[in-house]
Design a protein around this motif. Structure first.
Motif, PDB file in Angstrom:
ATOM      1  N   ARG A 265     -75.140 -31.361   4.464  1.00 26.31           N
ATOM      2  CA  ARG A 265     -73.727 -30.986   4.409  1.00 26.31           C
ATOM      3  C   ARG A 265     -73.048 -31.146   5.755  1.00 26.31           C
ATOM      4  O   ARG A 265     -71.994 -31.781   5.869  1.00 26.31           O
ATOM      5  N   GLU A 266     -73.643 -30.580   6.767  1.00 21.98           N
ATOM      6  CA  GLU A 266     -73.049 -30.640   8.102  1.00 21.98           C
ATOM      7  C   GLU A 266     -73.023 -32.069   8.629  1.00 21.98           C
ATOM      8  O   GLU A 266     -72.074 -32.462   9.302  1.00 21.98           O
ATOM      9  N   ARG A 267     -74.072 -32.813   8.309  1.00 21.80           N
ATOM     10  CA  ARG A 267     -74.086 -34.187   8.813  1.00 21.80           C
ATOM     11  C   ARG A 267     -72.976 -35.003   8.176  1.00 21.80           C
ATOM     12  O   ARG A 267     -72.336 -35.817   8.837  1.00 21.80           O
ATOM     13  N   ILE A 268     -72.744 -34.768   6.903  1.00 21.58           N
ATOM     14  CA  ILE A 268     -71.634 -35.458   6.247  1.00 21.58           C
ATOM     15  C   ILE A 268     -70.315 -35.073   6.898  1.00 21.58           C
ATOM     16  O   ILE A 268     -69.469 -35.925   7.189  1.00 21.58           O
ATOM     17  N   LEU A 269     -70.148 -33.796   7.167  1.00 22.19           N
ATOM     18  CA  LEU A 269     -68.893 -33.340   7.779  1.00 22.19           C
ATOM     19  C   LEU A 269     -68.695 -33.962   9.168  1.00 22.19           C
ATOM     20  O   LEU A 269     -67.594 -34.407   9.503  1.00 22.19           O
TER      21      LEU A 269
ATOM     22  N   ASN B 190     -60.611 -44.474  11.388  1.00 21.30           N
ATOM     23  CA  ASN B 190     -60.005 -45.414  10.429  1.00 21.30           C
ATOM     24  C   ASN B 190     -58.859 -44.846   9.614  1.00 21.30           C
ATOM     25  O   ASN B 190     -58.182 -45.589   8.915  1.00 21.30           O
ATOM     26  N   GLY B 191     -58.690 -43.562   9.637  1.00 18.25           N
ATOM     27  CA  GLY B 191     -57.723 -42.948   8.739  1.00 18.25           C
ATOM     28  C   GLY B 191     -58.379 -42.635   7.406  1.00 18.25           C
ATOM     29  O   GLY B 191     -59.459 -43.143   7.086  1.00 18.25           O
ATOM     30  N   TYR B 192     -57.727 -41.803   6.624  1.00 19.86           N
ATOM     31  CA  TYR B 192     -58.309 -41.341   5.367  1.00 19.86           C
ATOM     32  C   TYR B 192     -58.499 -42.471   4.360  1.00 19.86           C
ATOM     33  O   TYR B 192     -59.576 -42.676   3.816  1.00 19.86           O
ATOM     34  N   GLU B 193     -57.456 -43.214   4.100  1.00 20.01           N
ATOM     35  CA  GLU B 193     -57.499 -44.241   3.069  1.00 20.01           C
ATOM     36  C   GLU B 193     -58.494 -45.342   3.378  1.00 20.01           C
ATOM     37  O   GLU B 193     -59.168 -45.852   2.490  1.00 20.01           O
ATOM     38  N   ALA B 194     -58.562 -45.701   4.653  1.00 18.71           N
ATOM     39  CA  ALA B 194     -59.401 -46.836   5.032  1.00 18.71           C
ATOM     40  C   ALA B 194     -60.859 -46.457   5.229  1.00 18.71           C
ATOM     41  O   ALA B 194     -61.678 -47.304   5.569  1.00 18.71           O
ATOM     42  N   THR B 195     -61.185 -45.197   5.028  1.00 17.25           N
ATOM     43  CA  THR B 195     -62.579 -44.760   5.144  1.00 17.25           C
ATOM     44  C   THR B 195     -63.155 -44.541   3.754  1.00 17.25           C
ATOM     45  O   THR B 195     -62.661 -43.702   3.005  1.00 17.25           O
ATOM     46  N   SER B 196     -64.177 -45.290   3.399  1.00 18.00           N
ATOM     47  CA  SER B 196     -64.750 -45.144   2.058  1.00 18.00           C
ATOM     48  C   SER B 196     -65.934 -44.180   2.100  1.00 18.00           C
ATOM     49  O   SER B 196     -66.547 -43.951   3.146  1.00 18.00           O
ATOM     50  N   MET B 197     -66.257 -43.654   0.938  1.00 16.52           N
ATOM     51  CA  MET B 197     -67.404 -42.755   0.855  1.00 16.52           C
ATOM     52  C   MET B 197     -68.684 -43.507   1.206  1.00 16.52           C
ATOM     53  O   MET B 197     -69.625 -42.921   1.721  1.00 16.52           O
ATOM     54  N   ARG B 198     -68.713 -44.783   0.916  1.00 10.19           N
ATOM     55  CA  ARG B 198     -69.901 -45.557   1.264  1.00 10.19           C
ATOM     56  C   ARG B 198     -70.078 -45.653   2.774  1.00 10.19           C
ATOM     57  O   ARG B 198     -71.193 -45.608   3.294  1.00 10.19           O
ATOM     58  N   MET B 199     -68.965 -45.786   3.495  1.00  8.44           N
ATOM     59  CA  MET B 199     -69.060 -45.805   4.948  1.00  8.44           C
ATOM     60  C   MET B 199     -69.617 -44.474   5.451  1.00  8.44           C
ATOM     61  O   MET B 199     -70.468 -44.432   6.348  1.00  8.44           O
ATOM     62  N   ILE B 200     -69.131 -43.403   4.862  1.00  8.83           N
ATOM     63  CA  ILE B 200     -69.548 -42.075   5.316  1.00  8.83           C
ATOM     64  C   ILE B 200     -71.018 -41.822   5.016  1.00  8.83           C
ATOM     65  O   ILE B 200     -71.807 -41.484   5.903  1.00  8.83           O
ATOM     66  N   THR B 201     -71.396 -42.010   3.753  1.00  9.45           N
ATOM     67  CA  THR B 201     -72.779 -41.723   3.387  1.00  9.45           C
ATOM     68  C   THR B 201     -73.738 -42.701   4.066  1.00  9.45           C
ATOM     69  O   THR B 201     -74.861 -42.333   4.407  1.00  9.45           O
ATOM     70  N   GLY B 202     -73.276 -43.915   4.266  1.00  7.88           N
ATOM     71  CA  GLY B 202     -74.128 -44.879   4.958  1.00  7.88           C
ATOM     72  C   GLY B 202     -74.398 -44.438   6.387  1.00  7.88           C
ATOM     73  O   GLY B 202     -75.551 -44.388   6.825  1.00  7.88           O
ATOM     74  N   ALA B 203     -73.339 -44.100   7.116  1.00  7.08           N
ATOM     75  CA  ALA B 203     -73.512 -43.697   8.514  1.00  7.08           C
ATOM     76  C   ALA B 203     -74.275 -42.384   8.635  1.00  7.08           C
ATOM     77  O   ALA B 203     -75.029 -42.181   9.589  1.00  7.08           O
TER      78      ALA B 203
ATOM     79  N   VAL C 198     -77.207 -40.474   4.137  1.00  8.13           N
ATOM     80  CA  VAL C 198     -77.466 -39.635   2.956  1.00  8.13           C
ATOM     81  C   VAL C 198     -77.066 -40.452   1.736  1.00  8.13           C
ATOM     82  O   VAL C 198     -76.435 -41.505   1.854  1.00  8.13           O
ATOM     83  N   ASN C 199     -77.415 -39.954   0.585  1.00  7.95           N
ATOM     84  CA  ASN C 199     -77.130 -40.705  -0.633  1.00  7.95           C
ATOM     85  C   ASN C 199     -75.649 -40.682  -0.975  1.00  7.95           C
ATOM     86  O   ASN C 199     -74.945 -39.711  -0.712  1.00  7.95           O
ATOM     87  N   LEU C 200     -75.218 -41.759  -1.594  1.00  7.94           N
ATOM     88  CA  LEU C 200     -73.806 -41.876  -1.945  1.00  7.94           C
ATOM     89  C   LEU C 200     -73.311 -40.693  -2.764  1.00  7.94           C
ATOM     90  O   LEU C 200     -72.190 -40.218  -2.592  1.00  7.94           O
ATOM     91  N   ALA C 201     -74.196 -40.194  -3.655  1.00  7.42           N
ATOM     92  CA  ALA C 201     -73.773 -39.115  -4.543  1.00  7.42           C
ATOM     93  C   ALA C 201     -73.678 -37.765  -3.837  1.00  7.42           C
ATOM     94  O   ALA C 201     -73.154 -36.804  -4.392  1.00  7.42           O
TER      95      ALA C 201
END
Lengths: 252, 252
Positions: free
Chosen positions: B11-15, B25-38, B41-44
């Motif tokens: 949880r904290e790492r995602i945050l 990148n801004g909210y719109e230009a940041t995808s969940m895949r970018m976040i979970t990838g970096a 953690v798993n996409l879900a």
DNA sequence: GTCTATATGTGGATAGAC
DNA sequence: GTCTATCCACATATAGAC
């Protein structure tokens, strides 16, 4: 080379609509389908006329910034011709720089408040192509005004002037963008903020004028504020401790 | 109710990662895949822990704004206890409001400059859920500080104070966001802007301190600037024309 | 809590007829 | 210059096994 005759106004209509939608939703959240739908042109028209969505955004700005840049340079030229060799008053420089922009807000033919708001919001968009674009568009004008401020405030460190120019741009952009917490939180309506004029007389043009009247004193007050005291470097700061705290007041 | 034991730190790492990527990148230009990838953690995982991308953004802010709001209220409480019933000096109010925020930039445990920059940029995001969120988060604090400023500047029309609070927020947000033309155009590097310290000593913490030292005098100068002169209403403005142009100087 | 697999939608862009 | 039809990458979100 050859003049386009079948230009009709598809191009301009796309630019007008894109200007408004980019302002309302931001670049990323505005799709080409939204734009072409609202403009009532075909989806493929954007790519035909501009090449890409990025190029469309650039063109939306180029159309307005061309005029703004020239006008800002002309205003500074006029001032400098009046005082050949001498220094300008900071208030004159700010008026030329910020006043020129704010006057665009009063003129629908120059984009009015829609364009001003778009500009204020887009300046903070992180997309690299946007930052690169603005850097190029603004370079000459910023350089000229920066130098004018250096001459107008010879006793102020140049780094300090750059910071304050920075702060002034921020105060203006944010005020213009108007996407902020304050208006919602305070419950103060735009009409109230704009002054005491009756609601039916209120319009974007009046708003732009009021904004200018309220913003300019604020900016000038900030620009002429006492210089900051730094603690860390602990340089020999023997000479009259009052000096640095005194306000910068070069004949306004 | 029951403590989660297998929380590990997903949880904290995602945050943490989301905070940085939304900032860059801004909210719109940041995808969940970018976040979970970096975050590795798993996409879900984002949907499991937060429910949606919007909820993730809100949680990124809630985590920091909780502390900020409390600290700002505590700072104001402390000041008001010192002068029970009396009015505060504008400089004290600004220090409590802006100083508290800027000090977050010096403390990595509170998000440091990454969070400050994210905040500065996100405040101008047009998305409605973002504006609504901030309005709610800020309501109480803004209301308290607004009132403190009203009392501190009893001779200044309240509408004018709201405008200037507005301008001050803008100057700060923009300076913090740092996504601007100036830095690119002027060629002044962050290190230079931050002062004269050697590059190897430079860090976010030092930058935040310098920013505070340079911003506070500017804001105070703007807040205390002479009141604007309005032309249109053409009210009977007989009494000493110098009065309105005089600077607001209530014992700093 | 974590993972894979997938549903379902939308994005920008373009080929090719008219 | 305009239109239709379509390609294809990528978005968020979820179902269900482990």
């Amino acid at each position: 080379m050859s003049e386009q005759k079948t230009n009709s106004d598809t191009r301009e209509r796309i630019l007008d609509i894109a200007e408004r939608l980019f302002m309302e939703n931001g670049y990323e959240a505005t799709s080409m389908r939204m734009i072409t739908g609202a403009a009532e042109v075909n989806l493929a028209a954007v790519n035909y006329h501009f090449g890409s969505k990025e190029a469309l955004l650039r063109e939306v700005f180029r159309r307005r910034l061309g005029w703004l840049n020239e006008e800002r340079l002309r205003a500074l030229d006029r001032l400098e011709q009046q005082v050949v060799g001498g220094a300008l008053k900071p208030s004159q420089i700010l008026e030329a720089f910020f006043g020129t922009l704010l006057r665009m807000g009063e003129n629908p033919a120059l984009g009015g408040m829609t364009f001003l708001r778009l500009l204020g919001r887009t300046l903070t968009e992180p997309a690299e192509f946007i930052q690169t674009f603005f850097a190029g568009e603004y370079a000459e004008v910023i350089e000229r005004y920066k130098r004018a401020l250096y001459r107008a405030l010879p006793d102020v460190p140049q780094a300090e002037i750059v910071w304050r120019l920075h702060f002034m741009l921020g105060a203006m952009s944010y005020a213009i963008a108007g996407t902020d917490v304050l208006r919602v939180v305070t419950g103060v309506e735009v009409g109230d903020l704009a002054g005491e004029m009756p609601a039916e007389e209120f319009d974007d043009s009046a708003f732009a004028r009021r904004l200018a009247q309220r913003l300019m004193p604020f900016l000038l007050g900030g620009l002429r504020a006492p210089l900051p005291q730094f603690d860390e470097p602990a340089v020999k700061q023997k000479e009259s401790p009052e000096k640095a705290a005194r306000e910068i007041r070069p004949e306004i």
